[in-house]
Design an enzyme around this catalytic site. Structure first.
Site, PDB file in Angstrom:
ATOM      1  N   GLU A 492       0.841  -1.195   0.000  1.00 15.91           N
ATOM      2  CA  GLU A 492       0.000   0.000   0.000  1.00 15.91           C
ATOM      3  C   GLU A 492       0.880   1.251   0.000  1.00 15.91           C
ATOM      4  O   GLU A 492       1.706   1.429   0.893  1.00 15.91           O
ATOM      5  CB  GLU A 492      -0.901  -0.019   1.241  1.00 15.91           C
ATOM      6  CG  GLU A 492      -1.850  -1.213   1.265  1.00 15.91           C
ATOM      7  CD  GLU A 492      -2.394  -1.499   2.655  1.00 15.91           C
ATOM      8  OE1 GLU A 492      -2.225  -0.642   3.545  1.00 15.91           O
ATOM      9  OE2 GLU A 492      -2.981  -2.581   2.843  1.00 15.91           O
ATOM     10  N   GLU A 523      -4.215  -6.546   2.955  1.00 17.68           N
ATOM     11  CA  GLU A 523      -3.005  -7.149   3.506  1.00 17.68           C
ATOM     12  C   GLU A 523      -2.920  -8.657   3.292  1.00 17.68           C
ATOM     13  O   GLU A 523      -1.845  -9.205   3.056  1.00 17.68           O
ATOM     14  CB  GLU A 523      -2.895  -6.833   5.007  1.00 17.68           C
ATOM     15  CG  GLU A 523      -2.548  -5.396   5.327  1.00 17.68           C
ATOM     16  CD  GLU A 523      -3.750  -4.451   5.316  1.00 17.68           C
ATOM     17  OE1 GLU A 523      -3.565  -3.250   5.537  1.00 17.68           O
ATOM     18  OE2 GLU A 523      -4.888  -4.949   5.078  1.00 17.68           O
ATOM     19  N   GLN A 545       1.902  -1.880   5.764  1.00 22.68           N
ATOM     20  CA  GLN A 545       2.236  -0.495   6.057  1.00 22.68           C
ATOM     21  C   GLN A 545       2.582  -0.257   7.528  1.00 22.68           C
ATOM     22  O   GLN A 545       3.556   0.426   7.843  1.00 22.68           O
ATOM     23  CB  GLN A 545       1.088   0.421   5.624  1.00 22.68           C
ATOM     24  CG  GLN A 545       1.482   1.882   5.581  1.00 22.68           C
ATOM     25  CD  GLN A 545       0.483   2.712   4.777  1.00 22.68           C
ATOM     26  OE1 GLN A 545      -0.326   3.421   5.341  1.00 22.68           O
ATOM     27  NE2 GLN A 545       0.568   2.615   3.464  1.00 22.68           N
ATOM     28  N   ASP A 548       0.703  -3.062  13.174  1.00 27.49           N
ATOM     29  CA  ASP A 548      -0.612  -3.404  13.718  1.00 27.49           C
ATOM     30  C   ASP A 548      -1.473  -4.160  12.697  1.00 27.49           C
ATOM     31  O   ASP A 548      -2.304  -4.984  13.082  1.00 27.49           O
ATOM     32  CB  ASP A 548      -1.348  -2.122  14.125  1.00 27.49           C
ATOM     33  CG  ASP A 548      -0.560  -1.309  15.125  1.00 27.49           C
ATOM     34  OD1 ASP A 548      -0.785  -1.486  16.321  1.00 27.49           O
ATOM     35  OD2 ASP A 548       0.290  -0.504  14.698  1.00 27.49           O
ATOM     36  N   TYR A 549      -1.291  -3.868  11.418  1.00 32.13           N
ATOM     37  CA  TYR A 549      -2.133  -4.463  10.392  1.00 32.13           C
ATOM     38  C   TYR A 549      -1.557  -5.768   9.837  1.00 32.13           C
ATOM     39  O   TYR A 549      -2.128  -6.362   8.928  1.00 32.13           O
ATOM     40  CB  TYR A 549      -2.381  -3.451   9.278  1.00 32.13           C
ATOM     41  CG  TYR A 549      -3.024  -2.198   9.844  1.00 32.13           C
ATOM     42  CD1 TYR A 549      -4.334  -2.234  10.314  1.00 32.13           C
ATOM     43  CD2 TYR A 549      -2.309  -1.006   9.968  1.00 32.13           C
ATOM     44  CE1 TYR A 549      -4.923  -1.112  10.875  1.00 32.13           C
ATOM     45  CE2 TYR A 549      -2.898   0.117  10.525  1.00 32.13           C
ATOM     46  CZ  TYR A 549      -4.198   0.063  10.980  1.00 32.13           C
ATOM     47  OH  TYR A 549      -4.777   1.174  11.547  1.00 32.13           O
ATOM     48  N   HIS A 590      -1.325   2.491  15.516  1.00 35.46           N
ATOM     49  CA  HIS A 590      -0.139   2.923  14.781  1.00 35.46           C
ATOM     50  C   HIS A 590       1.097   2.929  15.674  1.00 35.46           C
ATOM     51  O   HIS A 590       2.065   3.626  15.389  1.00 35.46           O
ATOM     52  CB  HIS A 590      -0.349   4.319  14.174  1.00 35.46           C
ATOM     53  CG  HIS A 590      -1.369   4.338  13.084  1.00 35.46           C
ATOM     54  ND1 HIS A 590      -2.713   4.454  13.324  1.00 35.46           N
ATOM     55  CD2 HIS A 590      -1.243   4.220  11.743  1.00 35.46           C
ATOM     56  CE1 HIS A 590      -3.379   4.428  12.188  1.00 35.46           C
ATOM     57  NE2 HIS A 590      -2.514   4.280  11.204  1.00 35.46           N
TER      58      HIS A 590
END
Length: 791
Positions: A492, A523, A545, A548-549, A590
């Site tokens: 991304e 993701e 990115q 956390d994701y 984040h």
């Protein structure tokens, strides 16, 4: 008919009867395999009965170079394409650990989990264009879909990217198709929808076959799929002249001729145009039910069961052959009888190959045990009872031999005699051999291992410039992409703007949008793209990115990548590098440091946690010289910190599993990594003013962790240790604590109780004060160190 027509007809007839033979053999394998489970010779079975004809038809158009990414009902396809034999199928059912008998996983996976090798022990990729290939199967439903996208996407790159044109052993101009198979019920999973959407956007040669037998175990299709049909539900994805998308075909799973016609034309179009397609194979049956765990008579009506008997694909193909005068009753009966005999011979051969070495080992064990029983001081009754029980076991497991030996040794542990010593030596040797069978190949070995990459220190000019961390990476990736045509970077916002922290700024314009490119916010399939590319010999750097994701992409990394070397017993490799960034920034999503969750899920991948971007570059260099998967977690708040630029940026390496002392001291050792190191370093400077000398150690990688016990060396000097990170209590700090205090035996050198200092149990609050009160701060470190020194 003229001679040419007769010859043509005869060839057609032979092909049809060969396909029927394959269908019959596979059915007999299913029937016989179920009995093996129910009689206890195998632990579990799940079979492809009812799907034989569709899979035979599909396999006709599976060519060398193509890849399969399927699921656990594809046995007929595996037989028809030559990926597996019935004997190997039974060997896998018996969990035979010998790769010569069970070449897919060495007994580590259950039946119908197939593999083909892609990488040699010499570090060279095999010629994948000459073999029919399969990605290693997994049991989680729809887990095969994300990597299927990547396997197909690789063909697009091989066709379109000029610098890949000479890699003939990996592709033939991108002509390869990825065949993905999935049960209709599993199309309810998000993996399926995200993959289909991405395939429609990217336009890649992906052929998705949906096996639709009307049920998901006991749940009818109408309770699972909108409009009671996956092809109808996907109608809006259908490609038109002025749009992207994919083609949709509907066939009946009992209609041999119809499927051959549709599959031939459909696969040819995919191969030529790279337009993906969905083949909805309807009206399939499941003659033995879902698996050996239950009976489908419990949830299917008599009417449904009667229909399934009439529309059984093998029965329908048989009728079609007779109606079209392609054979007579006697010939078909002979084919069916030979199929039954072949399945029985395959089962018997597989069982004998599996059981023979175990029975031989039993005899060896009996000899050692009888020698112990003959000792005057032995508990003869106990030994003889154990040996008799082992001897009477008609179908022993390896563990039965080890349990017998261990039980005898436990009882006779205080007897000093050659017979006991011989049994102990035998037991330890057998245990070591079986651990090699069952506990090896979590990581690559030899030249493919990242642990064997030579160390090349970073070199600096006397007047080396200091630039921002992101600029270090930008120069590094510029060199890397320019020098290594197999490397691709994507994710991304990676392409046009050069990622959110600018490590790729300007590089897409320089190297092209096929080497550095953007993806959708997806993701899961970003990971799938990287997995498929890596399985085909490319070196993807797939970006998440923010750390956390990573959770969105965790399933394929955990179930597929991390376990791949282990579950194929080293025959398949997937050297993906997942790049992400984390630790201290702002807010709940984040500033993540879920290190313990990642370490628990990704054993089998390396986990790099560099403190700055120079170290990150060195770790990238190390990984790219090996063939193993890794996760690179860059420090979010380190991109704009100044660092000196090495003059060998593309060559120096940082070894994995080797901590570095970044400040020497004598009173206490503090162990940390990543962003928290800067907190520790600041605290250490303040503690120096309080007459406390702190040794600061950067672990650099959490997986592997301190393989040479350098932390122990420091502790022997300071006799006090504190572990600091940003994970939850009992997370990353507890892991480091266990590795050092228990694993390295460090408790012997402790003057005071060791400590851990972590973040709070909750997610970090937003804002500077939220960060201060959520994660370790300088004052926290000083306070804990002073408490330890005071002890």
């Amino acid at each position: 008919m003229n001679t040419e027509s007769r010859l043509s007809f005869e060839e057609f007839r032979k092909e049809v009867l060969e396909d029927y033979r394959l269908a019959c053999e596979s059915r007999e394998v299913s029937l016989l395999a179920r009995k093996e489970v129910l009689t206890g010779k195998a632990k579990f079975g799940i079979f492809g009965d009812g799907k034989e004809v569709a899979q035979v038809a599909m396999a006709k158009y599976f060519q060398p170079g193509d890849f399969r990414s399927g699921y656990y009902r594809d046995q007929t396809f595996a037989f028809a394409s030559g990926i597996a034999t019935p004997e190997q199928f039974f060997s896998q059912m018996y969990a035979d650990p010998d790769l010569a008998n069970e070449p897919f996983s060495g007994g580590r996976q259950m039946n119908s989990h197939f593999s083909t090798p892609n990488l040699g022990k010499d570090g060279n990729w095999l010629n994948l264009t000459e073999s029919k290939n399969t990605a290693t199967d997994m049991s989680p439903t729809a887990a095969q879909m994300p990597r299927a996208l990547g396997l197909a996407f690789a063909s697009k790159l091989f066709r379109d990217v000029e610098s890949l044109k000479d890699m003939e052993g990996l592709s033939k101009n991108g002509n390869e198709v990825c065949f993905a198979t999935i049960g209709d019920a599993s199309t309810s999973e998000g993996h399926f929808w995200e993959t289909m959407n991405a395939a429609g956007v990217l336009q890649v040669p992906l052929a998705v076959f949906v096996w639709d037998d009307g049920y998901g175990i006991s749940v009818q299709r109408k309770y699972q799929t909108t409009k009671d049909s996956i092809s109808v539900a996907l109608e809006g994805f259908r490609k038109t002249e002025d749009s992207n998308g994919f083609d949709i075909y509907n066939v009946k799973g009992w209609d041999y001729a119809g499927m051959c016609e549709v599959f031939e034309a459909g696969i040819r179009k995919i191969r030529e145009t790279h337009i993906p397609a969905l083949f909805h194979v309807e009206e399939l049956t499941q003659p033995q039910g879902h698996s050996t765990s239950g009976s489908h008579e419990r949830y299917k009506s008599k009417e449904r069961l009667n229909w399934e008997k009439e529309f059984d694909c093998n029965h329908q193909m048989r009728q079609w052959i007779l109606e079209n005068a392609l054979s007579d009753e006697a010939t078909l009966a002979e084919i069916e009888a030979k199929a039954k005999s072949y399945a029985q011979e395959s089962r018997k051969s597989a069982w004998e190959k599996y059981i023979a070495p175990i029975r031989k080992e039993v005899q060896t064990m009996l000899g050692f045990g009888q020698a112990v029983a003959a000792l005057p001081q032995a508990d003869t009754a106990q030994v003889n009872n154990l040996l008799q029980e082992l001897q009477n076991n008609r179908e022993p497991w390896r563990k039965d031999i080890l349990k017998t030996a261990a039980s005898i040794l436990f009882r006779h542990r205080n007897i000093q005699a050659p017979a006991v010593a011989a049994l102990k030596a035998y037991y330890e040797d057998l245990l070591a051999r079986e651990k090699d069978n069952y506990n090896s190949f979590l990581h690559a070995t030899g030249v493919n291992s990242a642990l064997n990459v030579p160390v090349v220190p970073a070199a600096y000019e006397a007047d080396a410039v200091s630039i921002n961390g992101y600029e270090i990476l930008n120069r590094y990736f510029d060199q890397l992409i320019g020098n290594n045509p197999k490397v691709f970077a994507f994710g991304e916002d990676v392409g046009k703007i050069g990622d959110v922290n600018q490590a790729f700024a300007g590089l897409q314009a320089k190297h092209g949008s096929q080497r550095i490119f953007d993806t959708g916010i997806r993701e899961l399939t970003i990971m799938g793209q990287g997995i498929g590319m890596a399985l085909r010999g490319l070196r993807p750097i797939a970006e998440i990115q923010y750390l956390d994701y990573l959770i969105y992409g965790m399933q394929p990394l955990s179930d597929d990548v991390a376990s791949l070397q282990y579950r194929t017993k080293g025959i398949q490799a997937c050297p993906i590098i997942v790049r992400t960034r984390g630790h201290r920034l702002e807010g709940i999503w984040h500033s993540g440091s879920p290190m313990s969750m990642i370490m628990g899920a990704l054993r089998g991948m390396y986990m790099c946690v560099p403190r700055n971007m120079v170290q990150a570059a060195g770790l990238y260099n190390t990984l790219l010289q090996a063939n193993e998967p890794a996760l690179m977690i860059e420090s979010l708040n380190g991109y704009r910190l100044k660092e000196k630029l090495p003059n060998n940026l593309g060559e120096f390496t940082v070894p994995l599993g080797v901590p570095e002392v970044i400040k020497e001291g004598t009173d206490i050792t503090i162990v940390s990594y990543g962003s928290t190191l800067r907190i520790v370093e600041e605290a250490a400077q303040s503690l120096e003013q309080l007459d406390v000398s702190v040794e600061v150690m950067d672990v650099q990688t959490l997986l592997p962790f301190d393989i040479n016990h350098k932390i122990l060396e420091s502790l022997k000097k300071t006799n006090k240790i504190l572990f600091v990170d940003e994970d939850v209590p009992g997370g990353g700090t507890a892991y480091m604590f266990q590795q050092v205090v228990e694993g390295q035996g460090a408790y012997r050198w402790l003057d005071v109780a060791p400590r851990t200092l972590s973040a709070q149990a909750h997610r970090p609050a937003y804002g500077s004060d939220g960060d201060y009160f959520s994660k370790p701060n300088v004052e926290d470190v000083i306070r804990v160190v002073l408490e330890m020194v005071a002890e």
